[in-house]
Write a protein that holds these residues in place. Structure first.
Motif, PDB file in Angstrom:
ATOM      1  N   HIS A  50      42.407  49.182  15.698  1.00  0.00           N
ATOM      2  CA  HIS A  50      43.497  48.397  15.117  1.00  0.00           C
ATOM      3  C   HIS A  50      44.118  49.070  13.893  1.00  0.00           C
ATOM      4  O   HIS A  50      44.842  48.411  13.125  1.00  0.00           O
ATOM      5  CB  HIS A  50      42.995  46.997  14.754  1.00  0.00           C
ATOM      6  N   ARG A 108      35.281  38.606  16.332  1.00  0.00           N
ATOM      7  CA  ARG A 108      34.085  37.812  16.615  1.00  0.00           C
ATOM      8  C   ARG A 108      33.899  37.579  18.109  1.00  0.00           C
ATOM      9  O   ARG A 108      32.762  37.432  18.576  1.00  0.00           O
ATOM     10  CB  ARG A 108      34.150  36.491  15.844  1.00  0.00           C
ATOM     11  N   ARG A 109      34.970  37.569  18.877  1.00  0.00           N
ATOM     12  CA  ARG A 109      34.821  37.518  20.333  1.00  0.00           C
ATOM     13  C   ARG A 109      34.298  38.863  20.845  1.00  0.00           C
ATOM     14  O   ARG A 109      33.478  38.916  21.768  1.00  0.00           O
ATOM     15  CB  ARG A 109      36.156  37.184  20.990  1.00  0.00           C
ATOM     16  N   ASP A 119      41.276  38.000  21.390  1.00  0.00           N
ATOM     17  CA  ASP A 119      41.121  39.399  21.022  1.00  0.00           C
ATOM     18  C   ASP A 119      40.628  39.588  19.588  1.00  0.00           C
ATOM     19  O   ASP A 119      40.778  40.663  19.002  1.00  0.00           O
ATOM     20  CB  ASP A 119      42.435  40.160  21.211  1.00  0.00           C
ATOM     21  N   CYS A 120      40.018  38.573  18.977  1.00  0.00           N
ATOM     22  CA  CYS A 120      39.526  38.725  17.613  1.00  0.00           C
ATOM     23  C   CYS A 120      38.172  39.447  17.614  1.00  0.00           C
ATOM     24  O   CYS A 120      37.495  39.557  18.638  1.00  0.00           O
ATOM     25  CB  CYS A 120      39.406  37.373  16.913  1.00  0.00           C
ATOM     26  N   TYR A 159      37.867  47.844  14.495  1.00  0.00           N
ATOM     27  CA  TYR A 159      38.857  48.034  13.434  1.00  0.00           C
ATOM     28  C   TYR A 159      39.526  49.407  13.519  1.00  0.00           C
ATOM     29  O   TYR A 159      40.711  49.542  13.161  1.00  0.00           O
ATOM     30  CB  TYR A 159      38.210  47.821  12.067  1.00  0.00           C
ATOM     31  N   GLN A 217      39.280  30.537  17.620  1.00  0.00           N
ATOM     32  CA  GLN A 217      39.399  31.988  17.701  1.00  0.00           C
ATOM     33  C   GLN A 217      40.363  32.429  18.798  1.00  0.00           C
ATOM     34  O   GLN A 217      40.405  31.839  19.882  1.00  0.00           O
ATOM     35  CB  GLN A 217      38.028  32.612  17.973  1.00  0.00           C
ATOM     36  N   ASP A 218      41.116  33.501  18.509  1.00  0.00           N
ATOM     37  CA  ASP A 218      41.915  34.160  19.536  1.00  0.00           C
ATOM     38  C   ASP A 218      40.995  34.986  20.434  1.00  0.00           C
ATOM     39  O   ASP A 218      39.921  35.420  20.015  1.00  0.00           O
ATOM     40  CB  ASP A 218      42.963  35.084  18.903  1.00  0.00           C
ATOM     41  N   ALA A 220      42.232  38.422   9.170  1.00  0.00           N
ATOM     42  CA  ALA A 220      42.924  37.793  10.294  1.00  0.00           C
ATOM     43  C   ALA A 220      42.393  38.310  11.622  1.00  0.00           C
ATOM     44  O   ALA A 220      42.203  37.548  12.582  1.00  0.00           O
ATOM     45  CB  ALA A 220      44.421  38.050  10.186  1.00  0.00           C
ATOM     46  N   LEU A 221      42.131  39.607  11.709  1.00  0.00           N
ATOM     47  CA  LEU A 221      41.615  40.193  12.946  1.00  0.00           C
ATOM     48  C   LEU A 221      40.182  39.737  13.237  1.00  0.00           C
ATOM     49  O   LEU A 221      39.772  39.667  14.397  1.00  0.00           O
ATOM     50  CB  LEU A 221      41.654  41.716  12.859  1.00  0.00           C
ATOM     51  N   LYS A 222      39.438  39.443  12.195  1.00  0.00           N
ATOM     52  CA  LYS A 222      38.048  38.990  12.369  1.00  0.00           C
ATOM     53  C   LYS A 222      37.986  37.687  13.143  1.00  0.00           C
ATOM     54  O   LYS A 222      37.130  37.509  14.011  1.00  0.00           O
ATOM     55  CB  LYS A 222      37.399  38.827  11.000  1.00  0.00           C
ATOM     56  N   GLY A 223      38.865  36.757  12.831  1.00  0.00           N
ATOM     57  CA  GLY A 223      38.840  35.444  13.467  1.00  0.00           C
ATOM     58  C   GLY A 223      37.984  34.467  12.685  1.00  0.00           C
ATOM     59  O   GLY A 223      37.068  34.851  11.961  1.00  0.00           O
TER      60      GLY A 223
END
Length: 320
Positions: free
Chosen positions: A76, A157-158, A154-155, A73, A151-152, A141-144
């Motif tokens: 980001h 959780r990945r 680059d989230c 984070y 999931q994306d 949103a960034l978390k996924g």
């Protein structure tokens, strides 16, 4: 019968039409908002919009992911202004997701009791950049999503290596209204007021900084590993040892032997029946091993069921 009017502060904090009427009557939201308002005054709504809550759940804490979450984070455009420990119990997580777990199967509820239990870390973030979107919405949103197929790459959780849907490792408040509500569920009045002070100053306390340093050190020596084959072997061995003891009734032994067959074959099973057989036969099995073993061989959701409240995501907050 008269109905209580929605609390006037709920509506600006959500884009979901259900939340104002639901949250305005909840002790969690009401108490937390009063504490924030006592310290932030007229700036309460604006301050809440610029902050968000991310929780490294007990499974994420045990796997040593907290430092990675903070670093993700920070890259980001966010910075932590308060970091503190928080304890999860079955009652706590059921309160957090009371409007979402209406979709969950009984088996998922039971397995969650094993996974989401114990020490966790709460991270209060502030955005370092201007955005038309609330910080809580951007953090979420960034978390996924918990479902890995959605999931994306680059989230978050990945980045922290989420192993499956059950072991989702982190949680974040979806919207500002959820952020306030979750302060009421997870923290005492003393903690909430301290967090409000941190939001006002934008400066983490020395205690928060020390705690994060301690957690980063603990991340280097995770309390647990996620190894499904090893955990499954330990569960099967524990059942075998209990059967070999020879003191269980024949009916219980039959149930345990069928459980071993299902586990060895990797078949979809009913956690409620398996756990009942283990409890009745007094099998001594590690709860983490049991959760890891069954987390990918249960039915997660009730077919056709739905959540009372779902996350609308960033699109609901985009300027029109």
């Amino acid at each position: 019968m008269t109905h209580q009017a929605p609390h006037p502060t709920v509506a600006p904090l959500t884009r979901n039409p259900l939340k104002p009427s639901l949250y305005s009557q909840e002790p969690y939201f009401r108490e937390a908002f009063v504490d924030l308002e006592a310290l932030l005054g007229e700036r309460t709504v604006d301050t809440v919009m610029r902050h968000g809550l991310v929780v490294v759940k007990p499974d994420g804490f045990a796997l040593g992911t907290t430092g990675t979450v903070v670093d993700f984070y920070t890259r980001h455009g966010f910075e932590p202004v308060d970091i503190r420990p928080v304890a999860f119990t079955p009652t706590v997580w059921r309160s957090l997701w009371a409007y979402q777990m209406t979709q969950a199967s009984i088996d998922r509820l039971l397995v969650n009791d094993l996974v989401i239990d114990g020490s966790a870390v709460a991270l209060l973030f502030r955005s370092r950049t201007d955005s038309p979107l609330p910080t809580a919405v951007r953090l979420s949103a960034l978390k996924g999503p918990a479902r890995m197929e959605k999931q994306d790459e680059d989230c978050l959780r990945r980045a922290i290596g989420q192993p499956n849907r059950i072991f989702s490792l982190v949680h974040s408040a979806d919207e500002p209204a959820d952020f306030v509500r979750e302060l009421g569920i997870l923290f005492s009045q003393r903690d909430r007021r301290a967090m409000a002070s941190a939001m006002a100053s934008g400066i983490p306390s020395a205690q928060s900084v020390r705690f994060l340093d301690e957690v980063r050190l603990s991340d280097e020596r995770p309390l647990r590993t996620f190894d499904r084959e090893t955990s499954r072997k330990r569960v099967i061995d524990a059942i075998g040892e209990r059967i070999a003891h020879g003191s269980t009734p024949t009916a219980q032994q039959d149930r345990l032997l069928r459980a071993v067959e299902d586990l060895e074959a990797g078949r979809i099973l009913q956690a409620s029946k398996l756990f009942g057989a283990l409890f009745d036969a007094e099998v001594q099995v590690d709860s983490w091993d049991l959760a890891v073993t069954v987390s990918e061989v249960i039915e997660d959701d009730v077919p056709g069921a739905s959540k009372v409240i779902d996350n609308f995501g960033t699109s609901a907050w985009e300027p029109t």
